[in-house]
Design a protein around this motif. Structure first.
Motif, PDB file in Angstrom:
ATOM      1  N   PRO A  33       0.807  -1.227   0.000  1.00 30.13           N
ATOM      2  CA  PRO A  33       0.000   0.000   0.000  1.00 30.13           C
ATOM      3  C   PRO A  33       0.843   1.283   0.000  1.00 30.13           C
ATOM      4  CG  PRO A  33      -0.914  -1.584   1.543  1.00 30.13           C
ATOM      5  CD  PRO A  33       0.398  -2.147   1.065  1.00 30.13           C
ATOM      6  N   GLY A  34       2.016   1.231   0.592  1.00 28.11           N
ATOM      7  CA  GLY A  34       2.904   2.392   0.630  1.00 28.11           C
ATOM      8  C   GLY A  34       3.441   2.787  -0.735  1.00 28.11           C
ATOM      9  N   GLU A  35       3.245   1.939  -1.728  1.00 30.66           N
ATOM     10  CA  GLU A  35       3.704   2.203  -3.093  1.00 30.66           C
ATOM     11  C   GLU A  35       2.600   2.793  -3.962  1.00 30.66           C
ATOM     12  OE1 GLU A  35       6.912   1.625  -4.472  1.00 30.66           O
ATOM     13  OE2 GLU A  35       7.389   1.512  -2.332  1.00 30.66           O
ATOM     14  N   LEU A  36       1.494   3.218  -3.346  1.00 27.96           N
ATOM     15  CA  LEU A  36       0.333   3.683  -4.095  1.00 27.96           C
ATOM     16  C   LEU A  36       0.676   4.762  -5.116  1.00 27.96           C
ATOM     17  CD1 LEU A  36      -2.667   3.850  -4.750  1.00 27.96           C
ATOM     18  CD2 LEU A  36      -2.933   5.370  -2.758  1.00 27.96           C
ATOM     19  N   ILE A  37       1.374   5.797  -4.718  1.00 22.96           N
ATOM     20  CA  ILE A  37       1.661   6.901  -5.643  1.00 22.96           C
ATOM     21  C   ILE A  37       2.496   6.415  -6.819  1.00 22.96           C
ATOM     22  CG2 ILE A  37       2.893   9.100  -5.895  1.00 22.96           C
ATOM     23  CD1 ILE A  37       1.899   9.809  -3.076  1.00 22.96           C
ATOM     24  N   GLU A  38       3.490   5.605  -6.554  1.00 19.27           N
ATOM     25  CA  GLU A  38       4.333   5.080  -7.637  1.00 19.27           C
ATOM     26  C   GLU A  38       3.516   4.185  -8.567  1.00 19.27           C
ATOM     27  OE1 GLU A  38       7.494   5.008 -10.010  1.00 19.27           O
ATOM     28  OE2 GLU A  38       7.304   6.255  -8.219  1.00 19.27           O
ATOM     29  N   VAL A  39       2.634   3.368  -8.010  1.00 15.25           N
ATOM     30  CA  VAL A  39       1.777   2.502  -8.833  1.00 15.25           C
ATOM     31  C   VAL A  39       0.874   3.370  -9.716  1.00 15.25           C
ATOM     32  CG1 VAL A  39      -0.158   0.868  -8.743  1.00 15.25           C
ATOM     33  CG2 VAL A  39       1.869   0.487  -7.322  1.00 15.25           C
ATOM     34  N   LEU A  40       0.280   4.416  -9.141  1.00 18.18           N
ATOM     35  CA  LEU A  40      -0.584   5.297  -9.929  1.00 18.18           C
ATOM     36  C   LEU A  40       0.195   5.969 -11.057  1.00 18.18           C
ATOM     37  CD1 LEU A  40      -2.797   6.916  -7.139  1.00 18.18           C
ATOM     38  CD2 LEU A  40      -3.433   5.114  -8.769  1.00 18.18           C
ATOM     39  N   HIS A  41       1.419   6.389 -10.782  1.00 16.60           N
ATOM     40  CA  HIS A  41       2.252   6.975 -11.846  1.00 16.60           C
ATOM     41  C   HIS A  41       2.448   5.986 -12.989  1.00 16.60           C
ATOM     42  CE1 HIS A  41       3.564  10.905 -10.520  1.00 16.60           C
ATOM     43  NE2 HIS A  41       3.801  10.439  -9.307  1.00 16.60           N
ATOM     44  N   ARG A  42       2.776   4.747 -12.664  1.00 18.35           N
ATOM     45  CA  ARG A  42       3.036   3.744 -13.699  1.00 18.35           C
ATOM     46  C   ARG A  42       1.758   3.417 -14.485  1.00 18.35           C
ATOM     47  NH1 ARG A  42       6.633   5.869 -13.715  1.00 18.35           N
ATOM     48  NH2 ARG A  42       8.054   5.847 -11.989  1.00 18.35           N
ATOM     49  N   VAL A  43       0.620   3.341 -13.791  1.00 20.50           N
ATOM     50  CA  VAL A  43      -0.641   3.059 -14.483  1.00 20.50           C
ATOM     51  C   VAL A  43      -0.968   4.209 -15.434  1.00 20.50           C
ATOM     52  CG1 VAL A  43      -3.140   2.742 -14.186  1.00 20.50           C
ATOM     53  CG2 VAL A  43      -1.529   1.525 -12.682  1.00 20.50           C
ATOM     54  N   GLN A  44      -0.742   5.444 -14.978  1.00 18.55           N
ATOM     55  CA  GLN A  44      -1.012   6.587 -15.856  1.00 18.55           C
ATOM     56  C   GLN A  44      -0.065   6.594 -17.048  1.00 18.55           C
ATOM     57  OE1 GLN A  44      -2.457  10.509 -14.510  1.00 18.55           O
ATOM     58  NE2 GLN A  44      -0.424  11.199 -15.117  1.00 18.55           N
ATOM     59  N   SER A  74      -6.831  12.221  -6.932  1.00 12.82           N
ATOM     60  CA  SER A  74      -7.440  13.532  -7.187  1.00 12.82           C
ATOM     61  C   SER A  74      -6.692  14.661  -6.496  1.00 12.82           C
ATOM     62  CB  SER A  74      -8.909  13.532  -6.752  1.00 12.82           C
ATOM     63  OG  SER A  74      -9.015  13.345  -5.356  1.00 12.82           O
ATOM     64  N   PHE A  75      -5.858  14.356  -5.515  1.00 17.40           N
ATOM     65  CA  PHE A  75      -5.112  15.395  -4.788  1.00 17.40           C
ATOM     66  C   PHE A  75      -3.966  15.962  -5.618  1.00 17.40           C
ATOM     67  CE2 PHE A  75      -1.636  16.693  -1.998  1.00 17.40           C
ATOM     68  CZ  PHE A  75      -2.266  17.668  -1.251  1.00 17.40           C
ATOM     69  N   TYR A  76      -3.221  15.108  -6.285  1.00 19.87           N
ATOM     70  CA  TYR A  76      -2.035  15.535  -7.023  1.00 19.87           C
ATOM     71  C   TYR A  76      -2.405  15.953  -8.439  1.00 19.87           C
ATOM     72  CZ  TYR A  76       0.552  13.593  -3.144  1.00 19.87           C
ATOM     73  OH  TYR A  76       1.039  13.343  -1.895  1.00 19.87           O
ATOM     74  N   SER A 132       0.037  25.164  -9.466  1.00 21.69           N
ATOM     75  CA  SER A 132       0.483  26.047  -8.389  1.00 21.69           C
ATOM     76  C   SER A 132       1.960  26.374  -8.470  1.00 21.69           C
ATOM     77  CB  SER A 132       0.187  25.404  -7.040  1.00 21.69           C
ATOM     78  OG  SER A 132      -1.194  25.233  -6.904  1.00 21.69           O
ATOM     79  N   CYS A 133       2.752  25.484  -9.014  1.00 22.29           N
ATOM     80  CA  CYS A 133       4.184  25.752  -9.144  1.00 22.29           C
ATOM     81  C   CYS A 133       4.794  24.734 -10.092  1.00 22.29           C
ATOM     82  CB  CYS A 133       4.880  25.670  -7.794  1.00 22.29           C
ATOM     83  SG  CYS A 133       6.633  26.152  -7.882  1.00 22.29           S
ATOM     84  N   LEU A 134       5.665  25.212 -10.951  1.00 24.73           N
ATOM     85  CA  LEU A 134       6.387  24.319 -11.861  1.00 24.73           C
ATOM     86  C   LEU A 134       7.865  24.223 -11.484  1.00 24.73           C
ATOM     87  CD1 LEU A 134       4.696  25.343 -15.217  1.00 24.73           C
ATOM     88  CD2 LEU A 134       4.543  23.131 -14.078  1.00 24.73           C
ATOM     89  N   GLY A 135       8.243  24.872 -10.389  1.00 23.05           N
ATOM     90  CA  GLY A 135       9.615  24.783  -9.913  1.00 23.05           C
ATOM     91  C   GLY A 135      10.604  25.586 -10.734  1.00 23.05           C
ATOM     92  N   ALA A 136      10.124  26.577 -11.453  1.00 23.92           N
ATOM     93  CA  ALA A 136      11.003  27.428 -12.274  1.00 23.92           C
ATOM     94  C   ALA A 136      10.743  28.897 -11.931  1.00 23.92           C
ATOM     95  CB  ALA A 136      10.756  27.151 -13.751  1.00 23.92           C
TER      96      ALA A 136
END
Length: 180
Positions: A33-44, A74-76, A132-136
């Motif tokens: 479960p702690g890998e949720l964000i990484e899994v979502l990135h790969r699925v996307q 939906s948060f990110y 909100s920010c692109l880091g540039a």
């Protein structure tokens, strides 16, 4: 004449069959479960967005509530919950960009593309989103067009700005709201 029996229909509300590619992604990340964000990135990366059935499968296979998976997705702002348009433009409205004309730039892009800011459907070909920010921040105002950063946009030089935008973003003839 003998009656032909159809196979029983699946129970209403039953999940669709799992996508083996998503199952592979979950397993590759240890089904933790702690890998949720990484899994979502790969699925996307695999599908271009996060369709509801993919979120449901990720929730099942990570043994997480669907509400938690949807909440994270939906948060990110980098996760897309709708099928993407062919082209995507993200305009930064973080503090540095806003102070240096980010809102004015967003308004110009709305007119140029004949669409409304943050309308996920865009105009069919393009979507225009705020971030909100692109880091540039030191290069404000900035935007990202199809994954490529456009920095130090010259809002104080309208002709030069239009040349820079025209090189990446086509002008759409019909104004927002149709013909007037």
């Amino acid at each position: 004449m003998a009656a032909t029996l159809l196979p029983p229909s699946p129970a209403e509300g039953a999940p669709p069959p799992p996508d083996a590619r998503i199952s592979h992604i979950v397993r590759r990340h240890g089904a933790r479960p702690g890998e949720l964000i990484e899994v979502l990135h790969r699925v996307q990366e695999l599908q271009g967005w996060l369709p509801p059935q993919a979120l449901a499968q990720v929730a099942r296979e990570l043994q997480l509530p669907q509400a938690r998976v949807y909440g994270v997705a939906s948060f990110y702002h980098l996760f897309r919950l709708r099928a993407p348009t062919a082209h995507r433009c993200c305009v930064c409205l973080g503090t540095a960009c806003f102070v240096k004309g980010g809102a004015e730039l967003a308004a110009q892009l709305e007119r140029r593309l004949a669409l409304r800011l943050d309308d996920p459907a865009g105009n069919g070909a393009w979507s225009l989103e705020t971030v909100s920010c692109l880091g540039a921040c030191s290069q404000a105002p900035v935007l990202v067009v199809d994954g490529q950063l456009e920095a130090q946009l010259p809002l104080d030089q309208p002709e030069r700005l239009q040349q820079r935008l025209a090189a990446r973003i086509p002008a759409v003839a019909e104004p927002i709201g149709g013909k007037g």
